[in-house]
Design an enzyme around this catalytic site. Sequence first.
Site, PDB file in Angstrom:
ATOM      1  N   ALA A  52       0.812  -1.218   0.000  1.00 16.27           N
ATOM      2  CA  ALA A  52       0.000   0.000   0.000  1.00 16.27           C
ATOM      3  C   ALA A  52       0.846   1.270   0.000  1.00 16.27           C
ATOM      4  CB  ALA A  52      -0.949  -0.009   1.191  1.00 16.27           C
ATOM      5  N   GLY A  79      -1.771  -5.979  15.171  1.00 22.12           N
ATOM      6  CA  GLY A  79      -1.638  -5.671  16.590  1.00 22.12           C
ATOM      7  C   GLY A  79      -0.762  -4.472  16.901  1.00 22.12           C
ATOM      8  N   THR A  80      -0.358  -3.719  15.870  1.00 21.34           N
ATOM      9  CA  THR A  80       0.523  -2.565  16.094  1.00 21.34           C
ATOM     10  C   THR A  80      -0.069  -1.316  15.442  1.00 21.34           C
ATOM     11  OG1 THR A  80       1.808  -2.822  14.054  1.00 21.34           O
ATOM     12  CG2 THR A  80       2.518  -4.138  15.969  1.00 21.34           C
ATOM     13  N   VAL A  86      -5.476  -3.172   3.411  1.00 23.68           N
ATOM     14  CA  VAL A  86      -4.705  -3.094   4.646  1.00 23.68           C
ATOM     15  C   VAL A  86      -5.607  -3.614   5.757  1.00 23.68           C
ATOM     16  CG1 VAL A  86      -3.361  -1.600   6.172  1.00 23.68           C
ATOM     17  CG2 VAL A  86      -3.559  -1.032   3.736  1.00 23.68           C
ATOM     18  N   HIS A 115       1.082   0.276  13.106  1.00 21.25           N
ATOM     19  CA  HIS A 115       1.478   0.323  11.696  1.00 21.25           C
ATOM     20  C   HIS A 115       0.256   0.513  10.791  1.00 21.25           C
ATOM     21  CE1 HIS A 115       3.983  -0.499   8.187  1.00 21.25           C
ATOM     22  NE2 HIS A 115       3.089  -1.395   7.794  1.00 21.25           N
ATOM     23  N   ARG A 148     -16.204  -6.632   0.921  1.00 23.06           N
ATOM     24  CA  ARG A 148     -16.150  -5.388   0.159  1.00 23.06           C
ATOM     25  C   ARG A 148     -15.459  -5.540  -1.204  1.00 23.06           C
ATOM     26  NH1 ARG A 148     -16.676  -4.748   5.260  1.00 23.06           N
ATOM     27  NH2 ARG A 148     -17.583  -2.882   6.200  1.00 23.06           N
TER      28      ARG A 148
END
Length: 159
Positions: free
Chosen positions: A59, A86-87, A82, A89, A128
Amino acid sequence: MSGEGSPTITIEPGSAHGLRVAIVVSEWNRDITDELASQAQQAGETAGAEVTVIPVVGALEIPVVVKKATQTYDAVVALGCVIQGGTPHFDHVCNAVTYGLTKIAVETETPVGNGVLTCNTHEQAVDRAGGPTAHENKGAEAMIAAIHTAQTLKSMAAD
């Protein structure tokens, strides 16, 4: 479901004849991005546009390639997926890509359809992506947005 209140604008088949559209698509979460690209390409070709698919790794690579594509295409569609991890980012990537694409469209006056999915789960992305079980078709929607905006800008220039 987030599709409530979706736009109703459509593009007539063949009405985008002569329009050149690039699809810039990332390879992360490829099961999703391949479907997004397929749906976008189908929508563009049905509208009569000449569509070129340009793959990128992730991305964060999308904006720079989109910017380059605005130099030779009438419109660009950005596609990616995306998924929340767990971060932090996820937040950084989503914000950077969205800001970058919006800035490019405004600065270059070239339509950029944003079909970069930012989802909490893989299941949300599948829902989606426009496949057989999906409730939404964000690839086609991004293509329609890009083509419609290109047509609108062209008609405004003619006035």
